[in-house]
Design a protein around this motif. Structure first.
Motif, mmCIF file in Angstrom:
data_model
loop_
_atom_site.group_PDB
_atom_site.id
_atom_site.type_symbol
_atom_site.label_atom_id
_atom_site.label_comp_id
_atom_site.label_asym_id
_atom_site.label_seq_id
_atom_site.Cartn_x
_atom_site.Cartn_y
_atom_site.Cartn_z
ATOM 1 N N LYS A 154 0.828 -1.216 0.000
ATOM 2 C CA LYS A 154 0.000 0.000 0.000
ATOM 3 C C LYS A 154 0.857 1.258 0.000
ATOM 4 N N GLY A 155 0.227 2.375 -0.274
ATOM 5 C CA GLY A 155 0.834 3.695 -0.115
ATOM 6 C C GLY A 155 2.148 3.862 -0.854
ATOM 7 N N ASP A 156 3.106 4.496 -0.182
ATOM 8 C CA ASP A 156 4.382 4.773 -0.832
ATOM 9 C C ASP A 156 5.472 3.800 -0.400
ATOM 10 N N LYS A 157 5.068 2.633 0.063
ATOM 11 C CA LYS A 157 6.063 1.668 0.525
ATOM 12 C C LYS A 157 6.945 1.168 -0.604
ATOM 13 N N LEU A 158 6.366 1.035 -1.808
ATOM 14 C CA LEU A 158 7.175 0.551 -2.923
ATOM 15 C C LEU A 158 8.287 1.557 -3.219
ATOM 16 N N GLU A 159 7.987 2.842 -3.118
ATOM 17 C CA GLU A 159 9.001 3.869 -3.357
ATOM 18 C C GLU A 159 10.138 3.748 -2.356
ATOM 19 N N LEU A 160 9.799 3.434 -1.115
ATOM 20 C CA LEU A 160 10.814 3.270 -0.079
ATOM 21 C C LEU A 160 11.715 2.088 -0.415
ATOM 22 N N VAL A 161 11.098 0.989 -0.878
ATOM 23 C CA VAL A 161 11.874 -0.203 -1.244
ATOM 24 C C VAL A 161 12.777 0.109 -2.435
ATOM 25 N N LEU A 162 12.252 0.831 -3.420
ATOM 26 C CA LEU A 162 13.051 1.173 -4.601
ATOM 27 C C LEU A 162 14.240 2.045 -4.206
ATOM 28 N N GLN A 163 13.983 3.052 -3.382
ATOM 29 C CA GLN A 163 15.059 3.967 -3.006
ATOM 30 C C GLN A 163 16.116 3.263 -2.171
ATOM 31 N N LYS A 164 15.696 2.667 -1.092
ATOM 32 C CA LYS A 164 16.680 2.046 -0.193
ATOM 33 C C LYS A 164 17.218 0.725 -0.732
ATOM 34 N N GLY A 165 16.414 0.029 -1.511
ATOM 35 C CA GLY A 165 16.909 -1.184 -2.165
ATOM 36 C C GLY A 165 18.031 -0.835 -3.131
ATOM 37 N N THR A 166 17.924 0.316 -3.764
ATOM 38 C CA THR A 166 18.967 0.776 -4.683
ATOM 39 C C THR A 166 20.242 1.109 -3.907
ATOM 40 N N GLU A 167 20.109 1.838 -2.809
ATOM 41 C CA GLU A 167 21.276 2.145 -1.967
ATOM 42 C C GLU A 167 21.965 0.860 -1.523
ATOM 43 N N LEU A 168 21.153 -0.156 -1.255
ATOM 44 C CA LEU A 168 21.697 -1.402 -0.706
ATOM 45 C C LEU A 168 22.180 -2.377 -1.774
ATOM 46 N N GLY A 169 22.104 -2.001 -3.052
ATOM 47 C CA GLY A 169 22.749 -2.781 -4.098
ATOM 48 C C GLY A 169 21.879 -3.677 -4.961
ATOM 49 N N ALA A 170 20.564 -3.583 -4.872
ATOM 50 C CA ALA A 170 19.709 -4.444 -5.695
ATOM 51 C C ALA A 170 20.001 -4.258 -7.182
ATOM 52 N N HIS A 171 19.854 -5.338 -7.951
ATOM 53 C CA HIS A 171 20.132 -5.325 -9.392
ATOM 54 C C HIS A 171 18.875 -4.971 -10.172
ATOM 55 N N GLU A 172 17.710 -5.393 -9.616
ATOM 56 C CA GLU A 172 16.475 -5.275 -10.383
ATOM 57 C C GLU A 172 15.292 -5.369 -9.431
ATOM 58 N N PHE A 173 14.185 -4.700 -9.802
ATOM 59 C CA PHE A 173 12.964 -4.767 -8.998
ATOM 60 C C PHE A 173 11.826 -5.314 -9.841
ATOM 61 N N LEU A 174 11.074 -6.242 -9.264
ATOM 62 C CA LEU A 174 9.934 -6.812 -9.970
ATOM 63 C C LEU A 174 8.711 -6.737 -9.054
ATOM 64 N N PRO A 175 7.926 -5.668 -9.181
ATOM 65 C CA PRO A 175 6.694 -5.595 -8.391
ATOM 66 C C PRO A 175 5.696 -6.605 -8.979
ATOM 67 N N PHE A 176 4.933 -7.268 -8.116
ATOM 68 C CA PHE A 176 3.938 -8.195 -8.650
ATOM 69 C C PHE A 176 2.646 -8.122 -7.854
ATOM 70 N N GLN A 177 1.551 -8.499 -8.531
ATOM 71 C CA GLN A 177 0.226 -8.469 -7.932
ATOM 72 C C GLN A 177 0.067 -9.744 -7.099
ATOM 73 N N ALA A 178 0.191 -9.630 -5.787
ATOM 74 C CA ALA A 178 0.012 -10.801 -4.929
ATOM 75 C C ALA A 178 -1.476 -10.950 -4.629
ATOM 76 N N GLN A 179 -1.858 -12.159 -4.217
ATOM 77 C CA GLN A 179 -3.268 -12.427 -3.925
ATOM 78 C C GLN A 179 -3.795 -11.456 -2.869
ATOM 79 N N ARG A 180 -2.950 -11.159 -1.853
ATOM 80 C CA ARG A 180 -3.409 -10.293 -0.762
ATOM 81 C C ARG A 180 -2.995 -8.832 -0.934
ATOM 82 N N SER A 181 -2.510 -8.462 -2.118
ATOM 83 C CA SER A 181 -2.194 -7.046 -2.376
ATOM 84 C C SER A 181 -3.498 -6.269 -2.373
ATOM 85 N N ILE A 182 -3.552 -5.200 -1.599
ATOM 86 C CA ILE A 182 -4.772 -4.407 -1.531
ATOM 87 C C ILE A 182 -4.883 -3.485 -2.746
#
Lengths: 250, 250
Positions: B86-114
């Protein structure tokens, strides 16, 4: 199962009595009744599965069914000393630092901190911060709630640091030097039940004088990986690595 | 020193020409001029200290002084598959995941995604997300910018997973079971230059069917320490531990 933190005076042999805000949560928000089960964390770290015996506007009386044996506490006490950052970054550190196992938070006025706090502002924020930390403790299934100390001056931080077994400061210059001190060297010297004071600078980093003072007071400079981390990401990296070392490697 | 990402066509032997948004940043925001130095990251990972030769409204021409030898890239490719939160949590993951060295991000529609995304909404958000990831790459001194794939369905995620050397899913039930799979066991099997797909559920976690499907497709369930982490904290813990293993322990 819902988890609530109660102070020790509410523990009466095999009964736990809940009072205050949590009563509203149990009765009005969760709409629980006699027979329903909840987990009560007593503030010294023990937690029990309890069954609700009776409910009123002022209190919820429960009986202890079983004491939990899960241990979710980081086996070493980490105090995060955070140079006051801008905006709501401190809230992020408090929330996620709690999920990640921090023992205590010590915000401090760094030379390059842009925000300055007066005591009136501090009191209001502290209430909010304690709420954030309590909720994060419940949601992450911790057995205890980390404390948040009042905003310290840099001098007070240095004085406070004398009681710790280990003192480290995240210093990005360390990441650029070819002879950097590995974080793992610092962590390998830590033993369970010891205390660590981990110091993180604000957005502008530390001044040279601050780094010299910290080093004089026994702080070791460490890098947190080869990339530069934001002020609010640094404590999370540190706590995750300490958790990995003590809780996932052994 | 300010860092900018430029595509390879802007690299002409010993000159790098900057165009687009970064020109405005250099000229109007940083107010730089001829003689000033900046770091240019060419998108294949090389970075150089450059000196500004000339400045106009449309471009900044620089000369390469020295190519950097610092290596700030996580030596293993981690794709974070994030159940849409929900909300801006994905942005937080993208920003800090990038700082922490992630190679790629794949957001997906989970069954319980609101949240549910339509393609119009997705296009606008993607522009914003690419900007966040580019800025985080610059600020953290990365040599490359992680990619963000379009939001996938759960089935598409499973299909995509077949190309990875290692597949793990953060599953909190693992934290409650006495025979949990240690994260370190999973990490110890990973080698430099391999690819990891790390899957994190949305706020409501994974459904039993999703976990069964993931296991059938070769995902190993792991816990991330003994505490329950929020959806946006989980990938940061994972990346920090992988960084610690590959960049701080060796």
């Amino acid at each position: 199962m819902q988890r609530y933190f109660v102070s020790e005076e509410n523990l009466l042999s095999d009964k736990i009595v809940i009072k205050g805000e949590d009563v509203h949560h149990i009765v009005k928000v969760m709409r629980m009744n006699e027979g329903d089960k909840i987990i009560c964390n007593v503030l010294d770290g023990r937690a029990a599965v309890c069954q609700i015996q009776s409910v009123s506007d002022a209190s919820v009386v429960t009986t202890v069914l079983t004491w939990e044996t899960n241990y979710t506490q980081l086996p070493i006490n980490v105090t995060i000393a955070q140079g006051l950052p801008k905006g709501d970054k401190l809230e992020l550190v408090l929330q996620k630092g709690t999920e990640l196992g921090a023992h205590e938070f010590l915000p401090f006025q760094a030379q390059r901190s842009i925000v300055k706090w007066d005591s009136k502002k501090m009191k209001k924020k502290m209430e909010r911060y304690r709420k954030i930390v309590k909720e994060a403790s419940e949601q992450s299934h911790r057995n205890n709630v980390p404390s948040i100390l009042s905003v310290a001056s840099f001098t007070e931080l240095l004085t406070y640091s004398s009681k710790f077994n280990h003192k480290i400061v995240a210093f990005e210059e360390e990441a650029r030097s070819p002879h950097y001190r590995k974080l793992s060297e610092a962590i390998n010297q830590m033993k369970p039940n010891e205390s660590i004071l981990a110091c993180v600078g604000p957005e502008g980093g530390f001044s040279d004088e601050e780094i010299q003072s910290l080093k004089k007071h026994g702080f070791h400079t460490v890098r947190l990986g080869p990339r530069i981390l934001r002020t609010e990401t640094a404590p999370l990296y540190l706590l995750a690595c300490i958790s990995y070392h003590f809780e996932e490697l052994r």
